[in-house]
Write a protein that holds these residues in place. Structure first.
Motif, short mmCIF file in Angstrom:
data_model
loop_
_atom_site.label_atom_id
_atom_site.label_comp_id
_atom_site.label_asym_id
_atom_site.label_seq_id
_atom_site.Cartn_x
_atom_site.Cartn_y
_atom_site.Cartn_z
N MET A 1 47.22 44.66 82.69
CA MET A 1 47.34 45.99 82.05
C MET A 1 46.03 46.09 81.06
N THR A 2 45.51 46.96 81.09
CA THR A 2 44.45 47.35 80.28
C THR A 2 44.70 48.81 79.42
N PHE A 3 43.84 48.92 78.62
CA PHE A 3 43.68 50.14 77.37
C PHE A 3 43.23 51.33 78.21
N PRO A 4 43.61 52.68 77.89
CA PRO A 4 43.05 53.63 78.71
C PRO A 4 41.42 53.68 78.23
N ALA A 5 41.21 53.51 77.24
CA ALA A 5 39.77 53.38 76.65
C ALA A 5 39.48 52.03 75.57
N PRO A 6 38.66 51.46 75.54
CA PRO A 6 38.44 50.22 74.81
C PRO A 6 38.92 50.69 73.14
N LEU A 7 39.39 49.64 72.58
CA LEU A 7 39.86 49.55 71.19
C LEU A 7 38.49 49.50 70.42
N THR A 8 38.17 50.20 69.71
CA THR A 8 37.01 50.19 68.76
C THR A 8 37.29 50.31 67.09
N GLY A 9 36.06 50.04 66.57
CA GLY A 9 36.34 50.17 65.00
C GLY A 9 36.65 48.56 64.46
N VAL A 10 37.08 48.62 63.36
CA VAL A 10 37.61 47.23 62.17
C VAL A 10 39.06 47.41 62.57
N ILE A 11 39.40 46.16 63.05
CA ILE A 11 40.66 45.76 63.06
C ILE A 11 41.01 44.39 62.37
N PRO A 12 41.29 44.38 61.19
CA PRO A 12 41.55 43.43 60.40
C PRO A 12 42.71 42.41 60.64
N PRO A 13 42.41 41.14 60.74
CA PRO A 13 43.38 40.15 61.04
C PRO A 13 44.12 40.03 59.60
N VAL A 14 45.33 40.66 59.62
CA VAL A 14 46.15 40.67 58.34
C VAL A 14 46.42 39.50 57.75
N CYS A 15 46.18 39.42 56.49
CA CYS A 15 46.67 38.19 55.71
C CYS A 15 48.15 38.30 55.66
N THR A 16 48.88 37.46 55.36
CA THR A 16 50.54 37.35 55.22
C THR A 16 50.80 36.77 53.90
N PRO A 17 50.91 37.61 52.84
CA PRO A 17 51.31 37.42 51.51
C PRO A 17 52.56 36.61 51.70
N LEU A 18 52.52 35.53 50.60
CA LEU A 18 53.74 34.71 50.36
C LEU A 18 54.46 34.89 49.04
N THR A 19 55.59 34.57 48.89
CA THR A 19 56.39 34.39 47.56
C THR A 19 55.92 32.85 47.14
N PRO A 20 56.07 32.70 45.60
CA PRO A 20 55.99 31.22 45.50
C PRO A 20 56.75 30.28 46.23
N GLU A 21 57.93 30.75 46.59
CA GLU A 21 58.83 29.86 47.62
C GLU A 21 58.34 29.70 49.06
N ARG A 22 57.15 30.33 49.30
CA ARG A 22 56.45 30.35 50.50
C ARG A 22 57.37 31.28 51.83
N GLU A 23 57.87 32.28 51.22
CA GLU A 23 58.64 33.08 52.32
C GLU A 23 57.78 34.33 52.11
N VAL A 24 57.77 35.23 53.30
CA VAL A 24 56.99 36.45 53.51
C VAL A 24 57.35 37.38 52.30
N ASP A 25 56.35 37.81 51.65
CA ASP A 25 56.59 38.68 50.60
C ASP A 25 56.29 39.95 51.30
N VAL A 26 57.45 40.67 51.67
CA VAL A 26 57.27 41.97 52.42
C VAL A 26 56.62 43.22 51.57
N PRO A 27 57.23 43.22 50.19
CA PRO A 27 56.51 44.43 49.58
C PRO A 27 54.97 44.19 49.07
N SER A 28 54.59 43.01 49.04
CA SER A 28 53.32 42.79 48.99
C SER A 28 52.29 43.16 50.58
#
Length: 311
Positions: free
Chosen positions: A1-28
């Motif tokens: 399966m391919t895209f109709p057209a190539p993906l272009t531009g800047v696609i950041p690899p999103v950091c995962t903010p964590l709480t001090p307890e090392r859980e995912v910090d959803v609001p951040s």
């Protein structure tokens, strides 16, 4: 399966903010996504190296994808890493992330044991056969100890198995061979060739890259979007100047003391420290067992931000 057209531009690899307890910090995480969207990015890649995907539990991985995909609501494509050692485990991740809303998956070669190119090709064919969304190959030899052969990538692209390549190998000559091979092959359409480098984006664009997936774009999305636009417009002198500024900013990845932490701890800690200093996330901690930056090292990160005009 391919895209109709190539993906272009800047696609950041999103950091995962964590709480001090090392859980995912959803609001951040939501604020980070808004920061990236406001910066003009063209897509989001979650559960990659900069997302600390290797350190997250399956529950946390799913929460990240659900949070990001639910928040952007089709406004931007959301790609998710499905990264594991073997084909069956990768297929488990594919099912999880696509159920959570991912619109494409990014997959490494199998790792732990060394694999033959024929086994790598078989891996991708099996993953693609079991995936309801397009599959991009992730060339990450520093982690999987295998460099994806360009001829295998092109063969799989021609078959429609692969919809793109995220190349984090640092091999510009090999990258160029895939770009030109895909461009000249009559059977390859909609195939995206993306660089994962922070420091040679201008060069990659000059040889025909469709876009970039740089971890540093978490910190300065506007800069990378500007760089991509300059390259697209053929203003190579201005693109080189912007790339030079970003290379200076990238120096933050060496803020951590190499005598007490690995390069990944230093780099990911620096990205998160920068996001914290910029007020995007609430806490700069990284996942265990990575070593956190000291207060003095965080100050060093702040110096790079100041020099780049971001503080």
């Amino acid at each position: 399966m391919t895209f109709p057209a190539p993906l272009t531009g800047v696609i950041p690899p999103v950091c995962t903010p964590l709480t001090p307890e090392r859980e995912v910090d959803v609001p951040s995480l939501l604020r980070l996504v808004d920061h990236l969207v406001a910066g003009g990015v063209q897509g989001l890649f979650v559960l990659g190296t900069s997302s600390e995907a290797a350190y997250l539990t399956d529950r946390q991985r799913r929460l990240v994808v659900e949070t990001v995909a639910g928040h952007v609501g089709g406004q931007l494509p959301v790609l998710a890493g499905a990264i594991d050692m073997t084909t069956p485990r990768v297929l488990d991740h594919v099912r999880e992330v696509t159920a959570a809303g991912a619109e494409a998956v990014v997959v490494c070669a199998p790792f732990y044991t060394r694999t033959h190119p024929a086994e790598i090709a078989r891996h991708y064919r099996l993953v693609a056969a079991g995936s309801p969304v397009p599959v991009l190959a992730y060339d990450l030899p520093v982690a999987v100890h295998t460099k994806l052969p360009g001829e295998v990538v092109l063969e799989l692209a021609a078959e429609g198995v692969l919809a793109g390549l995220k190349d984090s190998s640092g091999d510009l000559a090999g990258f160029r061979a895939v770009v030109s091979g895909a461009r000249d092959h009559p059977g390859i359409t909609g195939f995206s060739v993306l660089t994962g480098s922070e420091v040679i984006v201008d060069a990659a664009l000059a040889v025909g890259a469709h876009g970039a997936v740089p971890g540093l774009a978490n910190v300065d999305p506007h800069g990378y979007v500007r760089l991509h636009r300059l390259g697209r417009d053929g203003d190579w002198a201005a693109a080189r100047a912007e790339q030079d500024r970003l290379c200076g900013l990238f120096g933050m990845v060496e803020a951590g003391d190499a005598g007490r932490m690995g390069a990944s701890s230093s780099a990911l800690g620096a990205f998160k420290a920068a996001l914290w200093l910029r007020g995007v996330i609430d806490c700069p901690v990284t996942a265990e067992p990575q070593v956190p930056l000291s207060e003095a090292e965080v100050e060093r990160v702040g110096g790079f931000l100041t020099a780049a005009g971001l503080l």
